[in-house]
Design an enzyme around this catalytic site. Structure first.
Site, PDB file in Angstrom:
ATOM      1  N   VAL A  66       0.818  -1.224   0.000  1.00  0.00           N
ATOM      2  CA  VAL A  66       0.000   0.000   0.000  1.00  0.00           C
ATOM      3  C   VAL A  66       0.852   1.275   0.000  1.00  0.00           C
ATOM      4  O   VAL A  66       0.315   2.381  -0.093  1.00  0.00           O
ATOM      5  CB  VAL A  66      -1.004   0.044   1.181  1.00  0.00           C
ATOM      6  CG1 VAL A  66      -2.049  -1.049   1.053  1.00  0.00           C
ATOM      7  CG2 VAL A  66      -0.274  -0.013   2.511  1.00  0.00           C
ATOM      8  N   TYR A 156       4.612   2.574  22.413  1.00  0.00           N
ATOM      9  CA  TYR A 156       3.823   2.571  21.182  1.00  0.00           C
ATOM     10  C   TYR A 156       4.246   3.753  20.302  1.00  0.00           C
ATOM     11  O   TYR A 156       4.102   3.729  19.091  1.00  0.00           O
ATOM     12  CB  TYR A 156       2.323   2.596  21.504  1.00  0.00           C
ATOM     13  CG  TYR A 156       1.442   2.165  20.356  1.00  0.00           C
ATOM     14  CD1 TYR A 156       0.501   3.028  19.803  1.00  0.00           C
ATOM     15  CD2 TYR A 156       1.562   0.890  19.798  1.00  0.00           C
ATOM     16  CE1 TYR A 156      -0.300   2.646  18.746  1.00  0.00           C
ATOM     17  CE2 TYR A 156       0.763   0.501  18.740  1.00  0.00           C
ATOM     18  CZ  TYR A 156      -0.167   1.373  18.225  1.00  0.00           C
ATOM     19  OH  TYR A 156      -0.954   0.982  17.164  1.00  0.00           O
ATOM     20  N   LYS A 163      -1.939   6.423  14.805  1.00  0.00           N
ATOM     21  CA  LYS A 163      -3.329   5.994  15.042  1.00  0.00           C
ATOM     22  C   LYS A 163      -4.225   7.202  15.376  1.00  0.00           C
ATOM     23  O   LYS A 163      -5.400   7.211  15.006  1.00  0.00           O
ATOM     24  CB  LYS A 163      -3.386   4.956  16.161  1.00  0.00           C
ATOM     25  CG  LYS A 163      -2.750   3.604  15.807  1.00  0.00           C
ATOM     26  CD  LYS A 163      -3.349   2.938  14.562  1.00  0.00           C
ATOM     27  CE  LYS A 163      -2.895   1.509  14.441  1.00  0.00           C
ATOM     28  NZ  LYS A 163      -3.366   0.852  13.210  1.00  0.00           N
ATOM     29  N   THR A 194      -0.561 -11.006  17.677  1.00  0.00           N
ATOM     30  CA  THR A 194      -0.535 -11.263  16.232  1.00  0.00           C
ATOM     31  C   THR A 194       0.909 -11.164  15.756  1.00  0.00           C
ATOM     32  O   THR A 194       1.813 -10.892  16.533  1.00  0.00           O
ATOM     33  CB  THR A 194      -1.349 -10.188  15.490  1.00  0.00           C
ATOM     34  OG1 THR A 194      -0.707  -8.907  15.742  1.00  0.00           O
ATOM     35  CG2 THR A 194      -2.787 -10.144  15.959  1.00  0.00           C
TER      36      THR A 194
HETATM   37  N1  LIG Z   1      -2.534  -6.806  17.427  1.00  0.00           N
HETATM   38  C1  LIG Z   1      -2.933  -5.792  18.188  1.00  0.00           C
HETATM   39  O1  LIG Z   1      -2.716  -5.756  19.430  1.00  0.00           O
HETATM   40  C2  LIG Z   1      -3.666  -4.643  17.567  1.00  0.00           C
HETATM   41  C3  LIG Z   1      -4.524  -3.869  18.378  1.00  0.00           C
HETATM   42  C4  LIG Z   1      -5.192  -2.775  17.806  1.00  0.00           C
HETATM   43  C5  LIG Z   1      -5.017  -2.480  16.455  1.00  0.00           C
HETATM   44  N2  LIG Z   1      -4.184  -3.245  15.704  1.00  0.00           N
HETATM   45  C6  LIG Z   1      -4.066  -2.909  14.282  1.00  0.00           C
HETATM   46  O2  LIG Z   1      -4.687  -3.949  13.518  1.00  0.00           O
HETATM   47  C7  LIG Z   1      -4.169  -3.916  12.186  1.00  0.00           C
HETATM   48  C8  LIG Z   1      -3.781  -5.336  11.772  1.00  0.00           C
HETATM   49  O3  LIG Z   1      -2.658  -5.730  12.540  1.00  0.00           O
HETATM   50  P1  LIG Z   1      -2.574  -7.208  13.232  1.00  0.00           P
HETATM   51  O4  LIG Z   1      -2.353  -7.007  14.687  1.00  0.00           O
HETATM   52  O5  LIG Z   1      -3.697  -8.040  12.719  1.00  0.00           O
HETATM   53  O6  LIG Z   1      -1.186  -7.780  12.712  1.00  0.00           O
HETATM   54  P2  LIG Z   1      -0.800  -8.516  11.334  1.00  0.00           P
HETATM   55  O7  LIG Z   1       0.697  -8.508  11.302  1.00  0.00           O
HETATM   56  O8  LIG Z   1      -1.532  -9.805  11.225  1.00  0.00           O
HETATM   57  O9  LIG Z   1      -1.378  -7.532  10.225  1.00  0.00           O
HETATM   58  C9  LIG Z   1      -0.669  -6.391   9.831  1.00  0.00           C
HETATM   59  C10 LIG Z   1      -0.709  -6.411   8.321  1.00  0.00           C
HETATM   60  O10 LIG Z   1      -0.171  -5.201   7.787  1.00  0.00           O
HETATM   61  C11 LIG Z   1       0.402  -5.569   6.547  1.00  0.00           C
HETATM   62  N3  LIG Z   1       1.271  -4.530   6.007  1.00  0.00           N
HETATM   63  C12 LIG Z   1       2.313  -3.901   6.626  1.00  0.00           C
HETATM   64  N4  LIG Z   1       2.905  -3.047   5.774  1.00  0.00           N
HETATM   65  C13 LIG Z   1       2.217  -3.144   4.589  1.00  0.00           C
HETATM   66  C14 LIG Z   1       2.348  -2.536   3.321  1.00  0.00           C
HETATM   67  N5  LIG Z   1       3.311  -1.645   3.072  1.00  0.00           N
HETATM   68  N6  LIG Z   1       1.477  -2.890   2.338  1.00  0.00           N
HETATM   69  C15 LIG Z   1       0.501  -3.795   2.578  1.00  0.00           C
HETATM   70  N7  LIG Z   1       0.312  -4.424   3.759  1.00  0.00           N
HETATM   71  C16 LIG Z   1       1.184  -4.088   4.742  1.00  0.00           C
HETATM   72  C17 LIG Z   1       1.151  -6.842   6.867  1.00  0.00           C
HETATM   73  O11 LIG Z   1       1.478  -7.551   5.684  1.00  0.00           O
HETATM   74  C18 LIG Z   1       0.117  -7.562   7.723  1.00  0.00           C
HETATM   75  O12 LIG Z   1      -0.689  -8.381   6.903  1.00  0.00           O
HETATM   76  C19 LIG Z   1      -2.981  -2.919  12.207  1.00  0.00           C
HETATM   77  O13 LIG Z   1      -3.447  -1.659  11.737  1.00  0.00           O
HETATM   78  C20 LIG Z   1      -2.677  -2.796  13.695  1.00  0.00           C
HETATM   79  O14 LIG Z   1      -2.089  -1.527  13.984  1.00  0.00           O
HETATM   80  C21 LIG Z   1      -3.513  -4.326  16.211  1.00  0.00           C
HETATM   81  C1  LIG Z   2      -0.393  -3.151  21.870  1.00  0.00           C
HETATM   82  C2  LIG Z   2       0.866  -2.882  21.069  1.00  0.00           C
HETATM   83  C3  LIG Z   2       1.103  -3.246  19.743  1.00  0.00           C
HETATM   84  C4  LIG Z   2       0.168  -3.975  18.809  1.00  0.00           C
HETATM   85  N1  LIG Z   2      -0.505  -2.929  18.043  1.00  0.00           N
HETATM   86  C5  LIG Z   2      -1.605  -2.231  18.712  1.00  0.00           C
HETATM   87  C6  LIG Z   2      -0.108  -2.513  16.777  1.00  0.00           C
HETATM   88  O1  LIG Z   2      -0.697  -1.615  16.231  1.00  0.00           O
HETATM   89  C7  LIG Z   2       1.087  -3.146  16.078  1.00  0.00           C
HETATM   90  C8  LIG Z   2       2.004  -2.012  15.652  1.00  0.00           C
HETATM   91  C9  LIG Z   2       3.267  -2.448  14.968  1.00  0.00           C
HETATM   92  C10 LIG Z   2       3.701  -1.685  13.902  1.00  0.00           C
HETATM   93  N2  LIG Z   2       4.858  -1.979  13.269  1.00  0.00           N
HETATM   94  C11 LIG Z   2       5.598  -3.039  13.646  1.00  0.00           C
HETATM   95  C12 LIG Z   2       5.202  -3.850  14.736  1.00  0.00           C
HETATM   96  C13 LIG Z   2       3.998  -3.553  15.402  1.00  0.00           C
HETATM   97  C14 LIG Z   2       6.072  -4.968  15.165  1.00  0.00           C
HETATM   98  C15 LIG Z   2       6.825  -5.561  13.996  1.00  0.00           C
HETATM   99  C16 LIG Z   2       7.427  -4.494  13.131  1.00  0.00           C
HETATM  100  O2  LIG Z   2       8.483  -4.704  12.517  1.00  0.00           O
HETATM  101  N3  LIG Z   2       6.759  -3.319  12.973  1.00  0.00           N
HETATM  102  O3  LIG Z   2       2.322  -2.816  19.300  1.00  0.00           O
HETATM  103  C17 LIG Z   2       2.929  -2.191  20.389  1.00  0.00           C
HETATM  104  C18 LIG Z   2       4.194  -1.591  20.468  1.00  0.00           C
HETATM  105  C19 LIG Z   2       4.573  -1.026  21.707  1.00  0.00           C
HETATM  106  C20 LIG Z   2       3.700  -1.052  22.798  1.00  0.00           C
HETATM  107  C21 LIG Z   2       2.431  -1.633  22.721  1.00  0.00           C
HETATM  108  C22 LIG Z   2       2.051  -2.212  21.494  1.00  0.00           C
END
Ligand SMILES: NC(=O)c1ccc[n+]([C@@H]2O[C@H](COP(=O)([O-])OP(=O)(O)OC[C@H]3O[C@@H](n4cnc5c(N)ncnc54)[C@H](O)[C@@H]3O)[C@@H](O)[C@H]2O)c1
Ligand SMILES: Cc1c(CN(C)C(=O)CCc2cnc3c(c2)CCC(=O)N3)oc2ccccc12
Length: 264
Positions: A66, A156, A163, A194
Protein backbone atom coordinates in the site's frame (compact mmCIF):
# COMPACT_ATOMS: atom_id res chain seq x y z
CA UNK A 1 -24.85 -18.33 8.13
CA UNK A 2 -27.07 -15.52 9.34
CA UNK A 3 -27.26 -13.89 5.93
CA UNK A 4 -26.51 -10.42 7.30
CA UNK A 5 -23.99 -9.90 4.46
CA UNK A 6 -25.80 -11.95 1.80
CA UNK A 7 -25.27 -10.45 -1.65
CA UNK A 8 -22.45 -8.20 -0.43
CA UNK A 9 -18.83 -8.39 -1.56
CA UNK A 10 -15.65 -6.57 -0.65
CA UNK A 11 -11.88 -6.40 -0.18
CA UNK A 12 -9.98 -7.19 3.02
CA UNK A 13 -6.45 -5.71 3.08
CA UNK A 14 -3.83 -6.78 5.62
CA UNK A 15 -4.33 -10.50 6.11
CA UNK A 16 -1.01 -12.12 7.17
CA UNK A 17 -2.05 -15.35 8.92
CA UNK A 18 -4.78 -16.93 11.04
CA UNK A 19 -3.83 -14.71 13.99
CA UNK A 20 -4.49 -11.50 12.04
CA UNK A 21 -7.31 -9.17 13.08
CA UNK A 22 -8.21 -9.27 9.37
CA UNK A 23 -8.78 -13.04 9.73
CA UNK A 24 -11.22 -12.57 12.60
CA UNK A 25 -13.17 -10.09 10.47
CA UNK A 26 -12.95 -12.27 7.31
CA UNK A 27 -14.39 -15.31 9.13
CA UNK A 28 -17.40 -13.41 10.48
CA UNK A 29 -18.11 -11.70 7.14
CA UNK A 30 -17.86 -15.03 5.29
CA UNK A 31 -20.15 -16.78 7.80
CA UNK A 32 -22.66 -13.96 7.24
CA UNK A 33 -22.65 -14.63 3.50
CA UNK A 34 -20.23 -12.01 2.16
CA UNK A 35 -18.06 -12.71 -0.87
CA UNK A 36 -14.45 -11.72 -0.13
CA UNK A 37 -11.26 -10.70 -1.92
CA UNK A 38 -7.94 -10.45 -0.08
CA UNK A 39 -4.89 -8.29 -0.66
CA UNK A 40 -1.57 -9.12 1.00
CA UNK A 41 1.97 -7.74 1.03
CA UNK A 42 4.41 -9.61 -1.13
CA UNK A 43 5.33 -13.18 -2.04
CA UNK A 44 6.14 -14.27 1.52
CA UNK A 45 2.64 -13.39 2.68
CA UNK A 46 1.03 -15.07 -0.34
CA UNK A 47 2.11 -18.51 0.90
CA UNK A 48 0.34 -17.92 4.23
CA UNK A 49 -2.73 -16.21 2.77
CA UNK A 50 -3.55 -18.72 -0.01
CA UNK A 51 -4.54 -21.60 2.31
CA UNK A 52 -6.68 -19.20 4.37
CA UNK A 53 -8.35 -17.93 1.21
CA UNK A 54 -9.10 -21.52 0.15
CA UNK A 55 -10.58 -22.23 3.59
CA UNK A 56 -13.20 -19.51 2.98
CA UNK A 57 -13.55 -20.15 -0.76
CA UNK A 58 -11.97 -16.78 -1.56
CA UNK A 59 -10.85 -16.84 -5.19
CA UNK A 60 -9.54 -13.30 -5.59
CA UNK A 61 -6.10 -12.56 -4.15
CA UNK A 62 -4.04 -9.44 -4.87
CA UNK A 63 -0.43 -8.66 -4.05
CA UNK A 64 -0.53 -5.02 -2.94
CA UNK A 65 2.08 -2.99 -1.09
CA UNK A 66 0.00 0.00 0.00
CA UNK A 67 3.02 2.32 -0.07
CA UNK A 68 3.06 1.81 -3.86
CA UNK A 69 0.28 3.85 -5.49
CA UNK A 70 0.77 1.92 -8.75
CA UNK A 71 0.13 -1.32 -6.92
CA UNK A 72 -3.00 0.19 -5.33
CA UNK A 73 -4.27 1.31 -8.76
CA UNK A 74 -3.53 -2.13 -10.24
CA UNK A 75 -5.33 -3.88 -7.39
CA UNK A 76 -8.51 -1.84 -7.69
CA UNK A 77 -8.44 -1.95 -11.51
CA UNK A 78 -8.15 -5.77 -11.46
CA UNK A 79 -10.82 -6.02 -8.78
CA UNK A 80 -13.14 -3.80 -10.85
CA UNK A 81 -12.72 -6.13 -13.84
CA UNK A 82 -14.26 -8.93 -11.79
CA UNK A 83 -16.53 -6.89 -9.52
CA UNK A 84 -17.72 -3.58 -11.06
CA UNK A 85 -18.98 -2.62 -7.62
CA UNK A 86 -18.04 -3.53 -4.05
CA UNK A 87 -19.92 -3.05 -0.80
CA UNK A 88 -17.07 -2.80 1.73
CA UNK A 89 -13.32 -2.49 2.28
CA UNK A 90 -11.38 -3.49 5.41
CA UNK A 91 -7.96 -1.86 6.00
CA UNK A 92 -6.05 -3.88 8.61
CA UNK A 93 -2.60 -2.48 7.91
CA UNK A 94 -0.09 -0.72 10.14
CA UNK A 95 3.69 -0.65 10.21
CA UNK A 96 6.62 1.14 11.82
CA UNK A 97 10.32 0.39 12.35
CA UNK A 98 10.21 -1.88 15.38
CA UNK A 99 13.48 -0.39 16.61
CA UNK A 100 11.52 2.80 17.24
CA UNK A 101 8.71 0.97 19.06
CA UNK A 102 10.94 0.78 22.09
CA UNK A 103 12.77 3.62 23.85
CA UNK A 104 11.44 7.18 23.72
CA UNK A 105 9.03 8.84 21.27
CA UNK A 106 11.20 12.00 21.31
CA UNK A 107 13.92 9.99 19.51
CA UNK A 108 11.67 9.17 16.51
CA UNK A 109 13.50 9.63 13.19
CA UNK A 110 12.06 11.64 10.33
CA UNK A 111 12.36 8.65 7.99
CA UNK A 112 10.40 6.34 10.28
CA UNK A 113 7.85 9.04 11.11
CA UNK A 114 7.11 9.51 7.40
CA UNK A 115 7.15 5.79 6.59
CA UNK A 116 4.86 5.01 9.55
CA UNK A 117 2.38 7.73 8.59
CA UNK A 118 2.50 6.68 4.94
CA UNK A 119 1.77 3.00 5.56
CA UNK A 120 -0.42 3.30 8.67
CA UNK A 121 -2.49 6.38 7.80
CA UNK A 122 -2.16 7.73 4.25
CA UNK A 123 -2.73 4.25 2.79
CA UNK A 124 -6.29 4.35 4.23
CA UNK A 125 -6.93 7.69 2.48
CA UNK A 126 -5.47 6.30 -0.77
CA UNK A 127 -7.68 3.19 -0.45
CA UNK A 128 -10.72 5.40 0.20
CA UNK A 129 -10.07 7.39 -2.99
CA UNK A 130 -10.02 4.23 -5.09
CA UNK A 131 -12.72 2.29 -3.27
CA UNK A 132 -15.22 5.16 -3.26
CA UNK A 133 -15.21 5.11 -7.08
CA UNK A 134 -16.53 1.54 -7.18
CA UNK A 135 -18.60 1.36 -4.04
CA UNK A 136 -22.32 0.77 -4.14
CA UNK A 137 -24.56 3.31 -2.44
CA UNK A 138 -24.53 2.41 1.24
CA UNK A 139 -21.01 0.97 1.16
CA UNK A 140 -18.77 0.89 4.24
CA UNK A 141 -15.07 1.17 5.06
CA UNK A 142 -13.36 -0.04 8.22
CA UNK A 143 -9.86 0.42 9.63
CA UNK A 144 -8.15 -0.69 12.86
CA UNK A 145 -6.81 1.57 15.60
CA UNK A 146 -5.46 1.22 19.13
CA UNK A 147 -5.84 3.04 22.46
CA UNK A 148 -2.30 4.40 22.06
CA UNK A 149 -3.99 7.00 19.81
CA UNK A 150 -5.79 8.47 22.84
CA UNK A 151 -3.43 7.99 25.78
CA UNK A 152 0.28 7.24 26.07
CA UNK A 153 1.09 3.53 25.98
CA UNK A 154 4.77 2.92 26.76
CA UNK A 155 6.80 2.36 23.57
CA UNK A 156 3.82 2.57 21.18
CA UNK A 157 5.46 5.89 20.31
CA UNK A 158 5.06 7.02 16.68
CA UNK A 159 2.39 4.35 16.09
CA UNK A 160 0.25 6.19 18.63
CA UNK A 161 0.65 9.45 16.74
CA UNK A 162 -0.20 7.55 13.53
CA UNK A 163 -3.33 5.99 15.04
CA UNK A 164 -4.46 9.43 16.28
CA UNK A 165 -4.07 10.68 12.71
CA UNK A 166 -5.91 7.58 11.44
CA UNK A 167 -8.88 8.12 13.78
CA UNK A 168 -9.18 11.77 12.73
CA UNK A 169 -8.81 10.73 9.08
CA UNK A 170 -11.83 8.45 9.66
CA UNK A 171 -13.85 11.51 10.70
CA UNK A 172 -12.79 13.61 7.69
CA UNK A 173 -13.35 10.70 5.26
CA UNK A 174 -16.79 10.09 6.83
CA UNK A 175 -17.78 13.67 5.97
CA UNK A 176 -16.43 13.57 2.41
CA UNK A 177 -17.89 10.15 1.60
CA UNK A 178 -21.10 10.63 3.58
CA UNK A 179 -22.56 12.52 0.64
CA UNK A 180 -22.31 9.25 -1.33
CA UNK A 181 -23.79 7.42 1.66
CA UNK A 182 -20.48 5.59 2.20
CA UNK A 183 -19.76 5.02 5.88
CA UNK A 184 -16.21 5.11 7.32
CA UNK A 185 -15.43 3.75 10.80
CA UNK A 186 -12.59 2.36 12.92
CA UNK A 187 -12.36 -0.35 15.54
CA UNK A 188 -9.98 0.44 18.40
CA UNK A 189 -9.00 -3.06 19.47
CA UNK A 190 -7.34 -4.16 22.69
CA UNK A 191 -3.92 -5.83 22.46
CA UNK A 192 -3.96 -9.22 20.67
CA UNK A 193 -1.00 -11.53 20.00
CA UNK A 194 -0.54 -11.26 16.23
CA UNK A 195 2.45 -11.22 13.88
CA UNK A 196 2.63 -7.42 14.24
CA UNK A 197 2.57 -7.79 18.00
CA UNK A 198 5.18 -10.56 18.08
CA UNK A 199 7.95 -8.11 17.20
CA UNK A 200 7.27 -6.17 20.40
CA UNK A 201 9.20 -6.71 23.63
CA UNK A 202 7.18 -7.24 26.85
CA UNK A 203 3.98 -7.88 24.86
CA UNK A 204 3.08 -10.50 27.46
CA UNK A 205 3.12 -7.79 30.12
CA UNK A 206 0.86 -5.54 28.01
CA UNK A 207 -1.62 -8.41 27.59
CA UNK A 208 -1.52 -9.19 31.32
CA UNK A 209 -2.01 -5.53 32.27
CA UNK A 210 -5.06 -5.23 30.02
CA UNK A 211 -6.50 -8.50 31.35
CA UNK A 212 -6.16 -7.34 34.98
CA UNK A 213 -7.33 -3.78 34.38
CA UNK A 214 -10.29 -4.14 32.01
CA UNK A 215 -13.93 -4.34 33.16
CA UNK A 216 -14.35 -7.78 31.54
CA UNK A 217 -11.10 -8.97 33.17
CA UNK A 218 -9.92 -10.60 29.96
CA UNK A 219 -8.10 -9.86 26.71
CA UNK A 220 -10.11 -9.55 23.50
CA UNK A 221 -9.80 -11.99 20.60
CA UNK A 222 -9.87 -11.63 16.83
CA UNK A 223 -13.40 -13.09 17.03
CA UNK A 224 -14.49 -10.23 19.32
CA UNK A 225 -13.05 -7.83 16.71
CA UNK A 226 -14.68 -9.82 13.88
CA UNK A 227 -18.13 -9.56 15.43
CA UNK A 228 -17.90 -5.77 15.81
CA UNK A 229 -16.45 -5.55 12.30
CA UNK A 230 -19.43 -7.49 10.92
CA UNK A 231 -21.81 -5.10 12.68
CA UNK A 232 -20.01 -1.94 11.43
CA UNK A 233 -19.84 -3.22 7.84
CA UNK A 234 -23.47 -4.43 7.82
CA UNK A 235 -26.77 -2.57 7.45
CA UNK A 236 -27.17 -2.85 11.25
CA UNK A 237 -24.77 0.11 11.42
CA UNK A 238 -26.55 2.09 8.69
CA UNK A 239 -26.59 5.17 10.92
CA UNK A 240 -22.94 4.90 12.12
CA UNK A 241 -20.08 6.78 10.47
CA UNK A 242 -16.95 8.64 11.54
CA UNK A 243 -16.90 6.48 14.66
CA UNK A 244 -14.01 4.78 16.47
CA UNK A 245 -15.63 1.84 18.25
CA UNK A 246 -13.68 0.28 21.15
CA UNK A 247 -13.42 -3.51 21.23
CA UNK A 248 -11.10 -3.70 24.25
CA UNK A 249 -13.02 -5.38 27.10
CA UNK A 250 -13.82 -1.85 28.28
CA UNK A 251 -10.21 -0.94 29.11
CA UNK A 252 -10.57 2.58 27.73
CA UNK A 253 -13.19 3.59 30.31
CA UNK A 254 -11.04 2.83 33.39
CA UNK A 255 -9.61 5.81 35.29
CA UNK A 256 -8.75 3.92 38.44
CA UNK A 257 -9.77 0.38 39.38
CA UNK A 258 -12.13 0.13 42.35
CA UNK A 259 -9.81 -2.37 44.03
CA UNK A 260 -7.01 0.23 43.85
CA UNK A 261 -9.10 3.01 45.39
CA UNK A 262 -8.22 3.94 48.96
CA UNK A 263 -11.01 3.16 51.48
CA UNK A 264 -12.64 6.58 51.31
N1 LIG B 1 -2.53 -6.81 17.43
C1 LIG B 1 -2.93 -5.79 18.19
O1 LIG B 1 -2.72 -5.76 19.43
C2 LIG B 1 -3.67 -4.64 17.57
C3 LIG B 1 -4.52 -3.87 18.38
C4 LIG B 1 -5.19 -2.77 17.81
C5 LIG B 1 -5.02 -2.48 16.46
N2 LIG B 1 -4.18 -3.25 15.70
C6 LIG B 1 -4.07 -2.91 14.28
O2 LIG B 1 -4.69 -3.95 13.52
C7 LIG B 1 -4.17 -3.92 12.19
C8 LIG B 1 -3.78 -5.34 11.77
O3 LIG B 1 -2.66 -5.73 12.54
P1 LIG B 1 -2.57 -7.21 13.23
O4 LIG B 1 -2.35 -7.01 14.69
O5 LIG B 1 -3.70 -8.04 12.72
O6 LIG B 1 -1.19 -7.78 12.71
P2 LIG B 1 -0.80 -8.52 11.33
O7 LIG B 1 0.70 -8.51 11.30
O8 LIG B 1 -1.53 -9.81 11.23
O9 LIG B 1 -1.38 -7.53 10.23
C9 LIG B 1 -0.67 -6.39 9.83
C10 LIG B 1 -0.71 -6.41 8.32
O10 LIG B 1 -0.17 -5.20 7.79
C11 LIG B 1 0.40 -5.57 6.55
N3 LIG B 1 1.27 -4.53 6.01
C12 LIG B 1 2.31 -3.90 6.63
N4 LIG B 1 2.90 -3.05 5.77
C13 LIG B 1 2.22 -3.14 4.59
C14 LIG B 1 2.35 -2.54 3.32
N5 LIG B 1 3.31 -1.65 3.07
N6 LIG B 1 1.48 -2.89 2.34
C15 LIG B 1 0.50 -3.80 2.58
N7 LIG B 1 0.31 -4.42 3.76
C16 LIG B 1 1.18 -4.09 4.74
C17 LIG B 1 1.15 -6.84 6.87
O11 LIG B 1 1.48 -7.55 5.68
C18 LIG B 1 0.12 -7.56 7.72
O12 LIG B 1 -0.69 -8.38 6.90
C19 LIG B 1 -2.98 -2.92 12.21
O13 LIG B 1 -3.45 -1.66 11.74
C20 LIG B 1 -2.68 -2.80 13.70
O14 LIG B 1 -2.09 -1.53 13.98
C21 LIG B 1 -3.51 -4.33 16.21
C1 LIG C 1 -0.39 -3.15 21.87
C2 LIG C 1 0.87 -2.88 21.07
C3 LIG C 1 1.10 -3.25 19.74
C4 LIG C 1 0.17 -3.98 18.81
N1 LIG C 1 -0.51 -2.93 18.04
C5 LIG C 1 -1.60 -2.23 18.71
C6 LIG C 1 -0.11 -2.51 16.78
O1 LIG C 1 -0.70 -1.61 16.23
C7 LIG C 1 1.09 -3.15 16.08
C8 LIG C 1 2.00 -2.01 15.65
C9 LIG C 1 3.27 -2.45 14.97
C10 LIG C 1 3.70 -1.69 13.90
N2 LIG C 1 4.86 -1.98 13.27
C11 LIG C 1 5.60 -3.04 13.65
C12 LIG C 1 5.20 -3.85 14.74
C13 LIG C 1 4.00 -3.55 15.40
C14 LIG C 1 6.07 -4.97 15.16
C15 LIG C 1 6.82 -5.56 14.00
C16 LIG C 1 7.43 -4.49 13.13
O2 LIG C 1 8.48 -4.70 12.52
N3 LIG C 1 6.76 -3.32 12.97
O3 LIG C 1 2.32 -2.82 19.30
C17 LIG C 1 2.93 -2.19 20.39
C18 LIG C 1 4.19 -1.59 20.47
C19 LIG C 1 4.57 -1.03 21.71
C20 LIG C 1 3.70 -1.05 22.80
C21 LIG C 1 2.43 -1.63 22.72
C22 LIG C 1 2.05 -2.21 21.49
Amino acid sequence: MNGLMAGKRGLIMGLANDKSLAWGIAKKLSEAGAELAFSYQGETMEKRVRPLAEQLGVARLFDCDVSDMGALDATFDKLAEEWPTIDFVVHAIGFSDKNELRGRFVDTSLDNFLMTMNISVYSFVAVAQRAAKMMTEGGAMLTLSYYGAEKVIPHYNVMGVAKAALETSVQYLAVDLGRDNIRVNAISAGPIKTLAASGIGDFRLILKWNELNSPLKRNVTIDDVGGAGLYLLSDLASGVTGETHHVDAGYNVIGMKAEDAPDI
